[in-house]
Each structure stands twice: as structure tokens, then as C-alpha cells.
Design a protein around this motif. Structure first.
Motif, PDB file in Angstrom:
ATOM      1  N   ALA A  68       5.441  47.033  40.722  1.00  0.00           N
ATOM      2  CA  ALA A  68       5.588  46.855  39.272  1.00  0.00           C
ATOM      3  C   ALA A  68       4.590  47.759  38.560  1.00  0.00           C
ATOM      4  O   ALA A  68       3.530  48.092  39.110  1.00  0.00           O
ATOM      5  CB  ALA A  68       5.347  45.400  38.890  1.00  0.00           C
ATOM      6  N   PHE A  69       4.964  48.163  37.368  1.00  0.00           N
ATOM      7  CA  PHE A  69       4.089  48.950  36.509  1.00  0.00           C
ATOM      8  C   PHE A  69       3.935  48.211  35.187  1.00  0.00           C
ATOM      9  O   PHE A  69       4.917  47.687  34.654  1.00  0.00           O
ATOM     10  CB  PHE A  69       4.673  50.337  36.248  1.00  0.00           C
ATOM     11  N   THR A  90      -1.216  49.999  34.754  1.00  0.00           N
ATOM     12  CA  THR A  90      -1.563  49.384  36.031  1.00  0.00           C
ATOM     13  C   THR A  90      -0.362  49.413  36.962  1.00  0.00           C
ATOM     14  O   THR A  90       0.751  49.082  36.555  1.00  0.00           O
ATOM     15  CB  THR A  90      -2.010  47.920  35.820  1.00  0.00           C
ATOM     16  N   LEU A  91      -0.621  49.814  38.201  1.00  0.00           N
ATOM     17  CA  LEU A  91       0.366  49.738  39.274  1.00  0.00           C
ATOM     18  C   LEU A  91       0.067  48.485  40.076  1.00  0.00           C
ATOM     19  O   LEU A  91      -1.078  48.255  40.477  1.00  0.00           O
ATOM     20  CB  LEU A  91       0.271  50.973  40.174  1.00  0.00           C
ATOM     21  N   TRP A  92       1.076  47.680  40.295  1.00  0.00           N
ATOM     22  CA  TRP A  92       0.948  46.469  41.108  1.00  0.00           C
ATOM     23  C   TRP A  92       1.743  46.665  42.393  1.00  0.00           C
ATOM     24  O   TRP A  92       2.929  46.989  42.350  1.00  0.00           O
ATOM     25  CB  TRP A  92       1.498  45.255  40.358  1.00  0.00           C
ATOM     26  N   VAL A  93       1.090  46.496  43.532  1.00  0.00           N
ATOM     27  CA  VAL A  93       1.745  46.568  44.836  1.00  0.00           C
ATOM     28  C   VAL A  93       1.370  45.309  45.596  1.00  0.00           C
ATOM     29  O   VAL A  93       0.191  45.092  45.908  1.00  0.00           O
ATOM     30  CB  VAL A  93       1.323  47.827  45.632  1.00  0.00           C
ATOM     31  N   ASN A  94       2.364  44.469  45.851  1.00  0.00           N
ATOM     32  CA  ASN A  94       2.151  43.209  46.573  1.00  0.00           C
ATOM     33  C   ASN A  94       1.007  42.393  45.971  1.00  0.00           C
ATOM     34  O   ASN A  94       0.179  41.826  46.671  1.00  0.00           O
ATOM     35  CB  ASN A  94       1.893  43.473  48.055  1.00  0.00           C
ATOM     36  N   TYR A 100      -3.152  53.391  36.946  1.00  0.00           N
ATOM     37  CA  TYR A 100      -2.123  54.402  37.188  1.00  0.00           C
ATOM     38  C   TYR A 100      -1.928  55.216  35.920  1.00  0.00           C
ATOM     39  O   TYR A 100      -1.951  54.676  34.816  1.00  0.00           O
ATOM     40  CB  TYR A 100      -0.801  53.746  37.586  1.00  0.00           C
ATOM     41  N   ARG A 101      -1.746  56.514  36.116  1.00  0.00           N
ATOM     42  CA  ARG A 101      -1.431  57.417  35.009  1.00  0.00           C
ATOM     43  C   ARG A 101      -0.210  58.237  35.397  1.00  0.00           C
ATOM     44  O   ARG A 101      -0.018  58.551  36.577  1.00  0.00           O
ATOM     45  CB  ARG A 101      -2.590  58.376  34.735  1.00  0.00           C
ATOM     46  N   SER A 119       4.823  63.110  37.319  1.00  0.00           N
ATOM     47  CA  SER A 119       3.560  63.371  38.006  1.00  0.00           C
ATOM     48  C   SER A 119       2.650  62.173  37.781  1.00  0.00           C
ATOM     49  O   SER A 119       2.138  61.955  36.690  1.00  0.00           O
ATOM     50  CB  SER A 119       2.906  64.651  37.474  1.00  0.00           C
ATOM     51  N   GLY A 120       2.485  61.376  38.842  1.00  0.00           N
ATOM     52  CA  GLY A 120       1.699  60.153  38.744  1.00  0.00           C
ATOM     53  C   GLY A 120       0.445  60.208  39.600  1.00  0.00           C
ATOM     54  O   GLY A 120       0.383  60.953  40.575  1.00  0.00           O
ATOM     55  N   SER A 121      -0.549  59.412  39.206  1.00  0.00           N
ATOM     56  CA  SER A 121      -1.785  59.367  39.992  1.00  0.00           C
ATOM     57  C   SER A 121      -2.457  58.002  39.824  1.00  0.00           C
ATOM     58  O   SER A 121      -2.259  57.314  38.831  1.00  0.00           O
ATOM     59  CB  SER A 121      -2.754  60.469  39.552  1.00  0.00           C
ATOM     60  N   GLU A 122      -3.228  57.649  40.839  1.00  0.00           N
ATOM     61  CA  GLU A 122      -4.072  56.461  40.793  1.00  0.00           C
ATOM     62  C   GLU A 122      -5.517  56.943  40.718  1.00  0.00           C
ATOM     63  O   GLU A 122      -6.132  57.224  41.740  1.00  0.00           O
ATOM     64  CB  GLU A 122      -3.874  55.612  42.050  1.00  0.00           C
TER      65      GLU A 122
END
Length: 124
Positions: A68-69, A90-94, A100-101, A119-122
Motif C-alpha cells: 500500500a502507498f 509512505t510505502l507499506w509492505v506487510n 517513499y518518493r 521513478s520511485g525511491s525509499e
């Protein structure tokens, strides 16, 4: 309707990929150009061209991870048939979160805004 404005098209990619998990529908949000580009935050999340982007979208939609984002800030700039979206969130993983950008380039074609570049990055 997905793609009726740049931010709707932007949001649709993440909803369809992460919630709906529909590879064909998410790939349909991309322009039919040979030079479309999808870069995620991991080194192996890089795709260039129709076949590679389709394969990456399939991998994302088939992932067993809960994804989820949540966007805190989205800025859009439109110049003719091109739009740029810069988003921070924010990136949500499990259930785990990380900042996140993303910078997205969308093209206006046949009344729809379609993805050309992701183009994404953490950031640390």
C-alpha cells in the motif's frame, strides 16, 4: 474514470496494482510507447519498454506481500500533453512502513492521462 486527469491516473496505478491486483488493468494505464520506463526502489525493480514494464506489473500484482502507498504530498505540473507528478509518502509492505518518493511522467493521449515514466525511491 481512471486517467481523466493526471492525479487520477497517478492514484489509479497504485490502487490497481496494490489493491485490485489486476496486471492487465494496471498495464493499460501505460502509454503504448516503446520507451516507457518503470523504476521502483529496489535494484531489480527496473523495466524499460513494453515487455519489461508488463512483466514488472505482473510481478507486483502477483506478489504475496501486502502493499500500500499513502501519499502525504502530491504536486502536479501540466505542460500541454505532458504532466509531472512528484509525490512523497509512505510505502507499506506487510504492515511495515518506510518513506517513499516518486516522480511520474504522464502523457495525455486520446482523452486519457497515461503513464510514461515511474521513478520511485525509499530514501534513508
Amino acid at each position: 474514470m481512471a486517467g481523466s486527469d493526471p492525479l487520477t491516473a497517478f492514484d489509479a496505478l497504485y490502487r490497481i496494482a496494490c489493491t485490485d491486483r489486476d496486471a492487465e488493468a494496471v498495464f493499460a494505464l501505460w502509454a503504448a510507447d516503446d520507451d516507457i520506463t518503470m523504476w521502483g526502489s529496489d535494484e531489480d525493480e527496473r523495466a524499460f519498454g513494453q515487455e519489461e514494464v508488463r512483466a514488472l506489473m505482473e510481478a507486483v500484482t502477483l506478489s504475496p506481500s501486502e502493499l500500500a502507498f499513502e501519499w502525504e504530498d502530491k504536486q502536479v505540473r501540466v505542460g500541454g500533453d505532458v504532466a509531472w507528478v512528484n509525490a512523497r509518502g509512505t510505502l507499506w509492505v506487510n504492515g511495515e512502513s518506510s518513506p517513499y518518493r516518486v516522480t511520474a511522467v504522464l502523457l495525455h493521449r486520446d482523452g486519457r492521462w497515461l503513464w510514461h515514466t515511474h521513478s520511485g525511491s525509499e530514501p534513508n
